[in-house]
Write a protein that holds these residues in place. Sequence first.
Motif, PDB file in Angstrom:
ATOM      1  N   ALA A 192       0.823  -1.213   0.000  1.00  0.00           N
ATOM      2  CA  ALA A 192       0.000   0.000   0.000  1.00  0.00           C
ATOM      3  C   ALA A 192       0.850   1.254   0.000  1.00  0.00           C
ATOM      4  CB  ALA A 192      -0.920  -0.001   1.225  1.00  0.00           C
ATOM      5  N   MET A 193       2.090   1.147   0.498  1.00  0.00           N
ATOM      6  CA  MET A 193       2.972   2.305   0.609  1.00  0.00           C
ATOM      7  C   MET A 193       4.000   2.386  -0.518  1.00  0.00           C
ATOM      8  SD  MET A 193       3.542   2.527   4.713  1.00  0.00           S
ATOM      9  CE  MET A 193       4.520   4.017   4.509  1.00  0.00           C
ATOM     10  N   GLY A 194       3.851   1.535  -1.523  1.00  0.00           N
ATOM     11  CA  GLY A 194       4.704   1.679  -2.694  1.00  0.00           C
ATOM     12  C   GLY A 194       5.779   0.634  -2.886  1.00  0.00           C
ATOM     13  N   ALA A 195       5.957  -0.266  -1.921  1.00  0.00           N
ATOM     14  CA  ALA A 195       6.934  -1.340  -2.102  1.00  0.00           C
ATOM     15  C   ALA A 195       6.394  -2.369  -3.088  1.00  0.00           C
ATOM     16  CB  ALA A 195       7.245  -2.003  -0.765  1.00  0.00           C
ATOM     17  N   GLU A 196       7.293  -3.094  -3.723  1.00  0.00           N
ATOM     18  CA  GLU A 196       6.890  -4.144  -4.658  1.00  0.00           C
ATOM     19  C   GLU A 196       7.283  -5.533  -4.171  1.00  0.00           C
ATOM     20  OE1 GLU A 196       7.406  -3.392  -8.870  1.00  0.00           O
ATOM     21  OE2 GLU A 196       7.636  -1.243  -8.483  1.00  0.00           O
ATOM     22  N   ALA A 197       7.960  -5.584  -3.035  1.00  0.00           N
ATOM     23  CA  ALA A 197       8.313  -6.857  -2.410  1.00  0.00           C
ATOM     24  C   ALA A 197       8.782  -6.561  -0.996  1.00  0.00           C
ATOM     25  CB  ALA A 197       9.404  -7.585  -3.194  1.00  0.00           C
ATOM     26  N   VAL A 198       8.892  -7.616  -0.197  1.00  0.00           N
ATOM     27  CA  VAL A 198       9.428  -7.481   1.154  1.00  0.00           C
ATOM     28  C   VAL A 198      10.610  -8.426   1.303  1.00  0.00           C
ATOM     29  CG1 VAL A 198       7.204  -6.846   2.156  1.00  0.00           C
ATOM     30  CG2 VAL A 198       7.898  -9.258   2.125  1.00  0.00           C
ATOM     31  N   GLN A 199      11.523  -8.041   2.177  1.00  0.00           N
ATOM     32  CA  GLN A 199      12.616  -8.938   2.552  1.00  0.00           C
ATOM     33  C   GLN A 199      12.439  -9.284   4.021  1.00  0.00           C
ATOM     34  OE1 GLN A 199      16.887  -8.634   1.194  1.00  0.00           O
ATOM     35  NE2 GLN A 199      17.191  -8.029   3.328  1.00  0.00           N
ATOM     36  N   ILE A 200      12.456 -10.576   4.314  1.00  0.00           N
ATOM     37  CA  ILE A 200      12.196 -11.066   5.668  1.00  0.00           C
ATOM     38  C   ILE A 200      13.408 -11.850   6.154  1.00  0.00           C
ATOM     39  CG2 ILE A 200      10.762 -12.613   7.061  1.00  0.00           C
ATOM     40  CD1 ILE A 200       8.413 -11.909   5.254  1.00  0.00           C
ATOM     41  N   GLY A 201      13.884 -11.495   7.345  1.00  0.00           N
ATOM     42  CA  GLY A 201      15.024 -12.184   7.913  1.00  0.00           C
ATOM     43  C   GLY A 201      14.682 -13.042   9.109  1.00  0.00           C
ATOM     44  N   THR A 202      14.254 -12.412  10.189  1.00  0.00           N
ATOM     45  CA  THR A 202      14.089 -13.103  11.468  1.00  0.00           C
ATOM     46  C   THR A 202      13.173 -14.320  11.368  1.00  0.00           C
ATOM     47  OG1 THR A 202      14.518 -11.067  12.699  1.00  0.00           O
ATOM     48  CG2 THR A 202      13.353 -12.810  13.864  1.00  0.00           C
ATOM     49  N   ALA A 203      12.032 -14.181  10.723  1.00  0.00           N
ATOM     50  CA  ALA A 203      11.104 -15.310  10.621  1.00  0.00           C
ATOM     51  C   ALA A 203      11.733 -16.488   9.885  1.00  0.00           C
ATOM     52  CB  ALA A 203       9.814 -14.866   9.925  1.00  0.00           C
ATOM     53  N   PHE A 204      12.545 -16.210   8.864  1.00  0.00           N
ATOM     54  CA  PHE A 204      13.225 -17.284   8.146  1.00  0.00           C
ATOM     55  C   PHE A 204      14.371 -17.865   8.977  1.00  0.00           C
ATOM     56  CE2 PHE A 204      11.257 -15.580   4.214  1.00  0.00           C
ATOM     57  CZ  PHE A 204      10.819 -16.782   3.663  1.00  0.00           C
ATOM     58  N   ALA A 205      15.012 -17.034   9.797  1.00  0.00           N
ATOM     59  CA  ALA A 205      16.098 -17.528  10.650  1.00  0.00           C
ATOM     60  C   ALA A 205      15.605 -18.587  11.625  1.00  0.00           C
ATOM     61  CB  ALA A 205      16.728 -16.371  11.417  1.00  0.00           C
ATOM     62  N   ALA A 206      14.324 -18.522  11.975  1.00  0.00           N
ATOM     63  CA  ALA A 206      13.747 -19.459  12.942  1.00  0.00           C
ATOM     64  C   ALA A 206      13.109 -20.678  12.286  1.00  0.00           C
ATOM     65  CB  ALA A 206      12.718 -18.735  13.810  1.00  0.00           C
ATOM     66  N   THR A 207      13.267 -20.854  10.986  1.00  0.00           N
ATOM     67  CA  THR A 207      12.667 -22.006  10.316  1.00  0.00           C
ATOM     68  C   THR A 207      13.506 -23.268  10.499  1.00  0.00           C
ATOM     69  OG1 THR A 207      13.764 -21.476   8.218  1.00  0.00           O
ATOM     70  CG2 THR A 207      11.528 -20.604   8.550  1.00  0.00           C
ATOM     71  N   LYS A 208      12.899 -24.395  10.165  1.00  0.00           N
ATOM     72  CA  LYS A 208      13.575 -25.683  10.295  1.00  0.00           C
ATOM     73  C   LYS A 208      14.815 -25.767   9.414  1.00  0.00           C
ATOM     74  CE  LYS A 208       9.442 -28.282  11.595  1.00  0.00           C
ATOM     75  NZ  LYS A 208       8.484 -29.368  11.206  1.00  0.00           N
ATOM     76  N   GLU A 209      14.762 -25.144   8.239  1.00  0.00           N
ATOM     77  CA  GLU A 209      15.869 -25.251   7.293  1.00  0.00           C
ATOM     78  C   GLU A 209      17.008 -24.280   7.579  1.00  0.00           C
ATOM     79  OE1 GLU A 209      12.049 -26.478   5.212  1.00  0.00           O
ATOM     80  OE2 GLU A 209      12.689 -24.793   6.471  1.00  0.00           O
ATOM     81  N   SER A 210      16.787 -23.329   8.451  1.00  0.00           N
ATOM     82  CA  SER A 210      17.849 -22.400   8.828  1.00  0.00           C
ATOM     83  C   SER A 210      18.991 -23.154   9.496  1.00  0.00           C
ATOM     84  CB  SER A 210      17.282 -21.353   9.791  1.00  0.00           C
ATOM     85  OG  SER A 210      18.292 -20.748  10.560  1.00  0.00           O
ATOM     86  N   SER A 211      20.212 -22.682   9.288  1.00  0.00           N
ATOM     87  CA  SER A 211      21.358 -23.314   9.939  1.00  0.00           C
ATOM     88  C   SER A 211      21.613 -22.761  11.335  1.00  0.00           C
ATOM     89  CB  SER A 211      22.620 -23.166   9.075  1.00  0.00           C
ATOM     90  OG  SER A 211      22.829 -21.825   8.705  1.00  0.00           O
ATOM     91  N   ALA A 212      20.724 -21.914  11.822  1.00  0.00           N
ATOM     92  CA  ALA A 212      20.836 -21.429  13.205  1.00  0.00           C
ATOM     93  C   ALA A 212      20.761 -22.610  14.170  1.00  0.00           C
ATOM     94  CB  ALA A 212      19.720 -20.431  13.505  1.00  0.00           C
ATOM     95  N   HIS A 213      21.507 -22.520  15.253  1.00  0.00           N
ATOM     96  CA  HIS A 213      21.481 -23.566  16.276  1.00  0.00           C
ATOM     97  C   HIS A 213      20.085 -23.642  16.911  1.00  0.00           C
ATOM     98  CE1 HIS A 213      22.541 -25.813  19.918  1.00  0.00           C
ATOM     99  NE2 HIS A 213      23.674 -26.153  19.302  1.00  0.00           N
ATOM    100  N   GLU A 214      19.694 -24.836  17.337  1.00  0.00           N
ATOM    101  CA  GLU A 214      18.379 -25.006  17.957  1.00  0.00           C
ATOM    102  C   GLU A 214      18.229 -24.137  19.206  1.00  0.00           C
ATOM    103  OE1 GLU A 214      15.654 -26.773  16.762  1.00  0.00           O
ATOM    104  OE2 GLU A 214      16.969 -26.736  15.021  1.00  0.00           O
ATOM    105  N   ASN A 215      19.309 -23.940  19.954  1.00  0.00           N
ATOM    106  CA  ASN A 215      19.232 -23.064  21.127  1.00  0.00           C
ATOM    107  C   ASN A 215      18.836 -21.647  20.723  1.00  0.00           C
ATOM    108  OD1 ASN A 215      20.119 -25.216  22.615  1.00  0.00           O
ATOM    109  ND2 ASN A 215      22.194 -24.431  22.950  1.00  0.00           N
TER     110      ASN A 215
END
Length: 319
Positions: A192-215
């Motif tokens: 609504a404010m003029g962007a044509e896409a979003v970039q998401i980090g934190t939510a993807f960092a917490a996914t199963k496929e992320s290489s972040a440690h389970e802790n």
Amino acid sequence: MNSNKIKWPNSRILELFNIENPIIQAGMVWVSGGNLAAAAADAGCLGLLGAGSMHPELLKEQIKKAKSLTKKPIGVNIPLLYNKTEEQIKVALDEGIRIFFTSAGSPKTWTPFLKKEGCIVVHVASTPEFAKKSQDAGVDAVVVEGFEAGGHNGRDEITTLVLLQQIYNKLTIPIIVAGGIGSGAAILAAFAMGAEAVQIGTAFAATKESSAHENFKMAMCKAQFNSTFLRMKKLVPVRLLENEFAKKIAQAEDSCATKDQLQEILGKGRAKEGMLNGNIQEGELEVGQIVSEVNEILSCNKLVQKLKHEYIAAKQSIL
């Protein structure tokens, strides 16, 4: 409406990257490896490898892994402030990467070269001035990132909402908005404010496929609304999840610590220690302010489906 058949608003980003959803999985240090980039790509988004924490050989390995897992487009995010940048770019090109997100440096440095190589180039900017300079440098799109974002941030502390208003009518190239995006409703607001896409980090960092440690993933799930802070502005500003290390930095800053004193506390390898190795008390845990809305560890596909359902519900609520 079936979220698998969602009709997004007109977006040049979909055509630019040949993707189904106007969602970019951010290329984050220590968490954005080949598994995550491939899973995000298979979910219809653009998956990015976070090259900032990778030596060239590791980057080569992770690109190969991603390409073995998906046939869909993937890209790399390369910070331009390290001495290994040139070698990383060469490795990515040799491995067939043609989508480059650059950050933490001047877009003039590598954009002309990458464009001559037939690449798509996107630069990350935290101010209207740098967004305009990115366009002038010839990039194909720009990520405008507010200081709600996790990891290293702009010194001016411009919020995502304000930054988007400051820039949306000053550029002709597509705008990707980042920082605090964690729901379908936020995606609708960005459009609504003029962007044509979003970039998401934190939510993807917490996914199963992320290489972040389970802790680290579990720490994200337990975070509260006030669990992150912007620290180390005398070095390079970074948004951190509060832990014992972050408290030490806060105490030092309250005592007017010098840049050298802060660097001594930070030391080397602290982000790897926290995000990859799982030392959630003494490690550097880089997350966005939206982390309080992360309450379960989902697969990339389920996360994207959730975002699409929320987008549809938000859109229907205002019709």
